[in-house]
Motif scaffolding. Structure first.
Motif, mmCIF file in Angstrom:
data_model
loop_
_atom_site.group_PDB
_atom_site.id
_atom_site.type_symbol
_atom_site.label_atom_id
_atom_site.label_comp_id
_atom_site.label_asym_id
_atom_site.label_seq_id
_atom_site.Cartn_x
_atom_site.Cartn_y
_atom_site.Cartn_z
ATOM 1 N N LEU A 1 0.806 -1.223 0.000
ATOM 2 C CA LEU A 1 0.000 0.000 0.000
ATOM 3 C C LEU A 1 0.836 1.268 0.000
ATOM 4 C CD1 LEU A 1 -2.806 -0.878 2.552
ATOM 5 C CD2 LEU A 1 -2.959 -0.729 0.041
ATOM 6 N N HIS A 2 0.297 2.293 -0.649
ATOM 7 C CA HIS A 2 0.914 3.628 -0.583
ATOM 8 C C HIS A 2 0.286 4.400 0.568
ATOM 9 C CE1 HIS A 2 2.898 4.134 -4.737
ATOM 10 N NE2 HIS A 2 2.655 2.846 -4.542
ATOM 11 N N ILE A 3 1.120 5.101 1.337
ATOM 12 C CA ILE A 3 0.611 5.929 2.431
ATOM 13 C C ILE A 3 1.062 7.363 2.173
ATOM 14 C CG2 ILE A 3 0.509 6.218 4.946
ATOM 15 C CD1 ILE A 3 1.862 3.295 4.973
ATOM 16 N N PRO A 4 0.226 8.152 1.492
ATOM 17 C CA PRO A 4 0.626 9.526 1.137
ATOM 18 C C PRO A 4 0.972 10.361 2.373
ATOM 19 C CG PRO A 4 -1.371 8.867 0.000
ATOM 20 C CD PRO A 4 -1.120 7.827 1.029
ATOM 21 N N ALA A 5 1.730 11.410 2.129
ATOM 22 C CA ALA A 5 2.145 12.293 3.220
ATOM 23 C C ALA A 5 0.923 12.914 3.884
ATOM 24 C CB ALA A 5 3.060 13.386 2.668
ATOM 25 N N ARG A 6 0.968 12.993 5.219
ATOM 26 C CA ARG A 6 -0.176 13.548 5.934
ATOM 27 C C ARG A 6 -0.167 15.064 5.891
ATOM 28 N NH1 ARG A 6 0.548 10.613 10.883
ATOM 29 N NH2 ARG A 6 0.429 8.482 10.145
ATOM 30 N N ARG A 7 1.041 15.620 5.853
ATOM 31 C CA ARG A 7 1.130 17.070 5.711
ATOM 32 C C ARG A 7 2.104 17.376 4.586
ATOM 33 N NH1 ARG A 7 6.039 17.803 8.076
ATOM 34 N NH2 ARG A 7 6.612 16.041 9.397
ATOM 35 N N LYS A 8 2.031 18.624 4.109
ATOM 36 C CA LYS A 8 2.911 19.018 3.017
ATOM 37 C C LYS A 8 4.373 18.920 3.481
ATOM 38 C CE LYS A 8 2.807 22.336 -0.715
ATOM 39 N NZ LYS A 8 3.896 23.301 -0.703
ATOM 40 N N GLY A 9 5.199 18.307 2.651
ATOM 41 C CA GLY A 9 6.605 18.187 3.012
ATOM 42 C C GLY A 9 6.889 16.992 3.893
ATOM 43 N N GLY A 10 5.831 16.281 4.330
ATOM 44 C CA GLY A 10 6.044 15.102 5.157
ATOM 45 C C GLY A 10 6.394 13.893 4.314
ATOM 46 N N PRO A 11 6.750 12.776 4.961
ATOM 47 C CA PRO A 11 7.169 11.580 4.231
ATOM 48 C C PRO A 11 5.997 10.874 3.541
ATOM 49 C CG PRO A 11 7.098 11.130 6.588
ATOM 50 C CD PRO A 11 6.788 12.584 6.425
ATOM 51 N N TYR A 12 6.243 10.426 2.322
ATOM 52 C CA TYR A 12 5.305 9.599 1.586
ATOM 53 C C TYR A 12 5.861 8.184 1.689
ATOM 54 C CZ TYR A 12 2.459 8.070 -2.463
ATOM 55 O OH TYR A 12 1.570 7.450 -3.303
ATOM 56 N N ARG A 13 5.062 7.252 2.199
ATOM 57 C CA ARG A 13 5.586 5.905 2.430
ATOM 58 C C ARG A 13 4.933 4.889 1.516
ATOM 59 N NH1 ARG A 13 8.046 6.086 7.440
ATOM 60 N NH2 ARG A 13 7.629 8.036 8.535
ATOM 61 N N VAL A 14 5.741 3.896 1.143
ATOM 62 C CA VAL A 14 5.208 2.780 0.361
ATOM 63 C C VAL A 14 5.633 1.498 1.066
ATOM 64 C CG1 VAL A 14 5.153 1.617 -1.866
ATOM 65 C CG2 VAL A 14 5.456 4.106 -1.773
#
Ligand code: ADP
Ligand code: MG
Length: 695
Positions: free
Chosen positions: A73-86
């Protein structure tokens, strides 16, 4: 002669390589890469282990890892500039790929959930969770072959990435032809070296860290090629210099005997040895090309004069050239009494000689009335003709490189050549810089010198130093005060020296302080020097113009401002100006604190020893060979692969190999000789190639 056509593809513009456009080409010039040739000689400096692993469990983070994963699953960043996780899953373990500021649509395309990918990058633990931030590679499983198990890492510059560099290199490598072997076949076998083209492929495609070591066969061979080309150039220069004589110069020793009998001292063993080597060399029908290397104060002047007397004894003339007017005059003053003992006519010729005076000197040289001439480069002007010049001595102080020696050689004069240098240099550098010459070394100092006491003093203690100086002057001592050449502009340095001059004059007394710097008219400079030599002024404020040769035995204090900005060899030279009399001498190295660790270590070496050769070795160890000598003026090529500091033995091997090749095949006509020509072209030794055609 023209470049062999087999090399054309390597010498084309770098833009002719696929994937290299004008912009990339411009960026590459910052790494001195203009042609495919330069690319193939730019080797990877390290490598990354990208062996495929079954799971990240096989490595201990932080470490590089390369594994096949199934994308979760992709876990998009919760805030701008935060980490985007896969989330991803390898054979045994789940972990995360982390991205910052990445575009979601790009990530979705790169890493579609449910598909398999090969991932390579640095595995780290963050809050106990294994992750790779910005993987180096994300590949389809079918593309896995694209990354080698051991990925070479190239040096880079602005605008040139690893990927681009690797691609350009491999394109350049495709242009590498098979060339006939120029190295001695026995040596190739003994060292187990690959052929040239194979060596390049191996050096660009290391299989492990061991292949990156300078001693790895492929790298050693390529380093040797560079050293061999350089030594071949020097050997050609040597051959062309030596060719121009044919007449032995042998004296009966009568004049030398007179001078030695009149000396208040006996020559040191080293002086005797050097004089013997030179006289023997001059007696040969080949032209002498010899370097006399001796630390400051080792007594080179006497050796030089004895050599000049050999020329005179043989019925000929000798000339000695110094780099500056001041030094030429000092040579004159030093030699005059000796010449008087020998009953030999000695004169000086510099750029200041004009009109009738100069004409008279030139006439006397032509008739042989003047037997020994000292001077500046003016002695080599076109209209200066000798009746029978047998020996030319060049007091070089590092201003006379291989190129100039070649020019002197090409003049075809029948004179023997002796170059003197007061800068001790490590053996590897001597081989590189003066490999065309034979070497005489003065490694022993005249007896009875008191060591110079050397101390480090912070500039904040300036007033103490001045007070100390005041006392010393009262005791009749003299001192040098050296201002640094820190700025690029001489005017700024001059201003600093003038300011210090005014400051010391105010503190110590009007008439007691003198000033010399490079911007002064020659007349004023000489007058200031003369007043100091005569003892009228007690302190001489100077920029580094006093570095070379100046001899004032009564001067026993040397103050050097901002010592940290000087090279060690230069400081050693400066210090050599004192400790020449019977008096105990002091050298104060002033620094603008606080000193960094390296700077302090450098200065402390000076405190520990006065052995110029040891200082030179340490200097090279700290700074590296390239830094130690101005490469351009020394005539040293920029070695891309060879390491001057660590490959001395290889350099010595290259020298004997090159000299032997030329002895067997002076015009490089044999098969190996022709291969060696190709090497010279490959290494851009154009000067050397011209020398072959002269032969
Ligand atoms: P260099 O040019 O190598 O720096 P110099 O030739 O100027 O050194 O010699 C330095 C000083 O040592 C001179 O004053 C010289 O007269 C003196 N000198 C030279 N050889 C000897 C010797 N064998 N014994 C004692 N003094 C010597
Ligand atoms: Mg000298």
């Amino acid at each position: 002669m023209t470049r062999p056509s087999v090399l054309f593809p390597l010498f084309a513009e770098v833009e002719t390589l696929p994937g290299v456009g004008p912009k990339m080409a411009a960026n590459l010039t910052h790494m001195e890469i203009a042609r495919p040739r330069d690319l193939v000689f730019t080797l990877p400096h390290s490598g990354i282990d990208r062996r495929r692993r079954g799971s990240i469990r096989e490595v201990t983070p932080p470490d590089m890892v390369t594994v096949e994963v199934e994308v979760g699953l992709h876990i998009p960043a919760r805030r701008k500039g935060g980490p985007y996780r896969v989330n991803v899953q390898d054979a045994e373990e789940t972990f995360q790929l982390v991205f910052f500021h990445a575009r979601e649509d790009w990530l979705k395309k790169q890493l579609p959930t449910g598909q398999r990918r090969l991932i390579s990058g640095k595995l780290e633990l963050f809050d106990g969770i294994a992750q790779i931030v910005h993987p180096d590679h994300i590949l389809l499983v079918s593309e896995a072959e694209d990354i080698p198990e051991f990925e070479p890492v190239y040096p880079l510059t602005q605008g040139v990435t690893q990927k681009v560099m690797a691609k350009a290199s491999s394109a350049a490598l495709e242009r590498v032809p098979n060339l006939p072997e120029w190295i001695d076949p026995a040596l190739v076998v003994r060292e187990g070296w690959p052929k040239w083209s194979e060596a390049l492929l191996a050096a660009h495609g290391p299989k492990s860290a061991a292949d990156l070591a300078p001693s790895a066969p492929a790298r050693a061979r390529l380093a040797y090629d560079e050293l061999m080309a350089h030594q071949l150039t020097l050997a050609l220069a040597r051959a062309s210099i030596r060719r121009g004589k044919g007449r032995p110069t042998q004296g009966d020793g009568a004049l030398r005997k007179k001078v030695l009998a009149a000396l208040p001292y006996k020559p040191t063993g080293a002086q005797d040895r050097a004089i013997g080597e030179i006289a023997e060399d001059m007696a040969k029908p080949l032209r002498m090309s010899r370097l006399l290397q001796g630390d400051v104060g080792s007594g080179k002047t006497l050796v030089a004069f004895m050599a000049l007397l050999v020329a005179v004894e043989a019925g000929g003339q000798g000339v000695m050239m110094a780099p500056t007017e001041i030094l030429a005059r000092q040579h004159l003053d030093g030699l005059k009494p000796l010449a008087a003992e020998a009953g030999v006519r000695l004169e000086i010729l510099t750029g200041r000689d004009k009109g009738k005076d100069r004409a008279e000197k030139l006439a006397a040289l032509k008739t042989g009335d003047i037997q020994i001439l000292v001077g500046t480069h003016a002695v080599f002007q076109k209209d200066v003709e000798f009746q029978d010049l047998r020996l030319a001595i060049i007091d070089e102080q590092h201003r006379f490189g291989v190129a100039q020696r070649m020019e002197l050689g090409a003049k075809g004069q029948a004179a023997d050549v002796l170059v003197m240098t007061a800068t001790p240099i490590p053996r590897s550098l001597a081989l590189a810089q003066y490999g065309d010459m034979d070497l005489s070394i003065l490694d022993e100092k005249p007896p009875g010198r008191t060591p110079v006491k050397t101390a480090l003093v912070s500039a904040s203690r300036m007033e103490e130093v001045v007070a100390h100086l005041r006392e010393a002057i009262a005791e009749g001592r003299q001192a040098y005060w050296v201002c640094p050449l820190v700025e690029e502009s001489e005017t700024v340095d001059m201003t600093a020296a003038e300011e210090r001059f005014r400051h010391l004059r105010a503190a110590l007394g009007e008439g007691l302080v003198g000033l010399v710097h490079g911007q002064l008219p020659v007349g004023q400079k000489d007058a200031a020097m003369a007043r100091f030599v005569a003892g009228d002024t007690k302190v001489l404020v100077a920029t580094t113009v006093i570095e070379v040769g100046v001899n004032v035995p009564n001067a026993s204090i040397m103050v050097i401002e901002q010592a940290e900005s000087f090279g060690l060899a230069q400081l050693h030279q400066l210090r050599g100006r004192v400790g020449r009399g019977a008096e105990a001498s002091t050298c104060l190295l002033m620094y603008r604190g606080p000193l960094g660790e390296t700077a302090r270590r450098r200065l402390e070496i000076l405190r520990e020893t006065e052995d110029g050769f040891r200082i030179a070795e340490e200097d090279m160890a700290i700074r590296g060979a390239g830094d130690m000598i101005g490469t351009a003026q020394s005539g040293l090529p920029r070695f891309r692969i060879a390491d001057l500091e660590r490959q001395t033995a290889l350099m010595a091997l290259a020298q004997s190999d090159a000299r032997k090749l030329l002895a067997d095949d002076p015009t490089l006509e044999t098969e190996r000789g022709r291969a060696a020509r190709t090497l010279l072209w490959l290494m851009e030794q154009d000067k050397a190639i011209r020398l072959i055609s002269i032969g």
